[in-house]
Motif scaffolding. Sequence first.
Motif, mmCIF file in Angstrom:
data_model
loop_
_atom_site.group_PDB
_atom_site.id
_atom_site.type_symbol
_atom_site.label_atom_id
_atom_site.label_comp_id
_atom_site.label_asym_id
_atom_site.label_seq_id
_atom_site.Cartn_x
_atom_site.Cartn_y
_atom_site.Cartn_z
ATOM 1 N N GLN A 1 10.927 -3.057 37.751
ATOM 2 C CA GLN A 1 11.969 -3.810 38.448
ATOM 3 C C GLN A 1 12.546 -4.914 37.565
ATOM 4 N N GLU A 2 11.687 -5.573 36.834
ATOM 5 C CA GLU A 2 12.153 -6.616 35.918
ATOM 6 C C GLU A 2 13.034 -6.023 34.820
ATOM 7 N N LEU A 3 12.649 -4.836 34.344
ATOM 8 C CA LEU A 3 13.422 -4.187 33.290
ATOM 9 C C LEU A 3 14.797 -3.771 33.791
ATOM 10 N N VAL A 4 14.847 -3.125 34.947
ATOM 11 C CA VAL A 4 16.111 -2.580 35.460
ATOM 12 C C VAL A 4 17.057 -3.681 35.919
ATOM 13 N N HIS A 5 16.527 -4.697 36.606
ATOM 14 C CA HIS A 5 17.390 -5.698 37.233
ATOM 15 C C HIS A 5 17.590 -6.964 36.403
ATOM 16 N N LEU A 6 16.806 -7.155 35.350
ATOM 17 C CA LEU A 6 16.935 -8.377 34.565
ATOM 18 C C LEU A 6 17.164 -8.092 33.079
ATOM 19 N N ARG A 7 16.247 -7.402 32.455
ATOM 20 C CA ARG A 7 16.294 -7.296 30.995
ATOM 21 C C ARG A 7 17.371 -6.337 30.486
ATOM 22 N N PRO B 1 16.470 -13.098 28.528
ATOM 23 C CA PRO B 1 16.250 -13.891 29.736
ATOM 24 C C PRO B 1 15.325 -15.077 29.477
ATOM 25 N N GLY B 2 15.694 -16.218 30.061
ATOM 26 C CA GLY B 2 14.927 -17.441 29.847
ATOM 27 C C GLY B 2 13.729 -17.562 30.767
ATOM 28 N N ALA B 3 13.075 -18.716 30.675
ATOM 29 C CA ALA B 3 11.857 -18.938 31.452
ATOM 30 C C ALA B 3 12.143 -18.964 32.949
ATOM 31 N N VAL B 4 13.315 -19.495 33.333
ATOM 32 C CA VAL B 4 13.639 -19.587 34.761
ATOM 33 C C VAL B 4 13.745 -18.197 35.380
ATOM 34 N N GLU B 5 14.472 -17.301 34.700
ATOM 35 C CA GLU B 5 14.622 -15.945 35.230
ATOM 36 C C GLU B 5 13.275 -15.222 35.277
ATOM 37 N N ASN B 6 12.474 -15.392 34.222
ATOM 38 C CA ASN B 6 11.165 -14.731 34.201
ATOM 39 C C ASN B 6 10.263 -15.253 35.312
ATOM 40 N N GLU B 7 10.278 -16.548 35.542
ATOM 41 C CA GLU B 7 9.449 -17.124 36.601
ATOM 42 C C GLU B 7 9.924 -16.679 37.983
ATOM 43 N N LEU B 8 11.252 -16.516 38.134
ATOM 44 C CA LEU B 8 11.772 -16.051 39.421
ATOM 45 C C LEU B 8 11.263 -14.658 39.744
ATOM 46 N N PHE B 9 11.328 -13.749 38.774
ATOM 47 C CA PHE B 9 10.851 -12.392 39.025
ATOM 48 C C PHE B 9 9.340 -12.372 39.197
ATOM 49 N N ALA B 10 8.622 -13.241 38.485
ATOM 50 C CA ALA B 10 7.173 -13.302 38.652
ATOM 51 C C ALA B 10 6.805 -13.810 40.037
ATOM 52 N N SER B 11 7.565 -14.783 40.545
ATOM 53 C CA SER B 11 7.284 -15.320 41.880
ATOM 54 C C SER B 11 7.558 -14.299 42.978
ATOM 55 N N CYS B 12 8.455 -13.355 42.691
ATOM 56 C CA CYS B 12 8.750 -12.301 43.661
ATOM 57 C C CYS B 12 7.818 -11.102 43.504
ATOM 58 N N ALA B 13 6.830 -11.223 42.606
ATOM 59 C CA ALA B 13 5.869 -10.147 42.346
ATOM 60 C C ALA B 13 6.568 -8.858 41.931
#
Length: 295
Positions: A200-206, A183-195
Motif C-alpha cells: 500500500q505504501e508503494l502503490v499510494h506513496l512511493r 517521500p519525507g518523514a511526515v508522509e512515512n509516519e502517516l502511512f505507518a500510523s495507518c498500519a
Amino acid sequence: MTRGARPALRSTGAVLAAVVVLAVAWEAYKALGPADGAAIGTTRLLPRTDDRAMPHLWTVLTTLGSPEVAGVAGSRTVGAAVVSGALTSLRLALLGLLLGALVGGVLALLMQRLRLLEAGLLPWVVLSQTVPIIALAPLVAGWGGVVRVGSWAWSPEASVVVISAFLSFSPVAVGMLRGLHAPGAVENELFASCAASWRQELVHLRLPASVPFVVPSLRLAAAGAVVGAIVAEISTGSRGGIGRLVIEYAQQATSSPARVYAAVLGAAVLGLVAAGVVALLDRLSGVLLRRGRPA
C-alpha cells in the motif's frame, strides 16, 4: 493557447532554432574554411571543407531522392533506405528501452526494499555505464549465438535489444530509486500510523512520488537505447538498421560522400523521435497525475 501547449511550442521552437544554427554554421564553415583543413603535425585541428569530406547540405538532401543502386529498375531511393533503417533501429531501441526500464525498475524496487542490497548493488549499476559498448557488443553476440529456447534461436536483433537495454537500465534504476526515497518523514509516519502494508505504501506513496524522477531518467535512457542500438548494429553486423546503413554508405564514400551524411541525418532524426516518445510519455503522466488529485 493553453498553458500546457506553451512549453511544447517553446521546446519545438528551440529544436528548430538549433537545427537552423547548425545548418548555417555548416555552410559558413564550408564557404570560409580551408579546403585542406588545418593540422599541426599529425593532429588535425580543423576538418577539410572539400565536397568529398564535407558536402553541401542541399547535396545531402538531394541524395535522399536518388536511387540506392544506379541503373537498376525499381531500386528504392536512398531516402527510403534511410527511413526503413531508422524505423528498424527505432523498433529495436524501443524494445531495448522497454526491457531496460523493466530491469531498472525492478532493481530500484529491490534496492529500496533492502538497504543492504542498495549499498552493495548501486555502485555497480552506476559503473556499468562505463563499459565500452563497442567492445561488449561482439561478446554479447557471441554469447547469445549458443542460446536456443525451443524453436527460437538467438538472433543479431536480440543482441541489439540486449545491448540497447544495457545502456538504458541504469538511468531508470538510479532515477526511480531516488524517487522511491523522495517521500519525507511526515508522509512515512502517516502511512505507518495507518498500519499501511509495504504494498500500500508503494502503490499510494512511493510510486507516485517517483514519477517526476523517472521521466527525466527515461529521457537519458532513450538516448542511451538509441546509441546502443546503432553501435550494436555496427559491431554485430545486424542488417536492416541505420547503424549498418552508415557502414555500407561509408564504404561508398569515395563515389558518393553525401550518402554517409544522409544516413547520419537519419540517425539524428531517430534520436529526436525517441526523445519525442519520452516527451509524450511525460505529458501523459502529467495528465494522469492531475486527474488523480482530488479537486
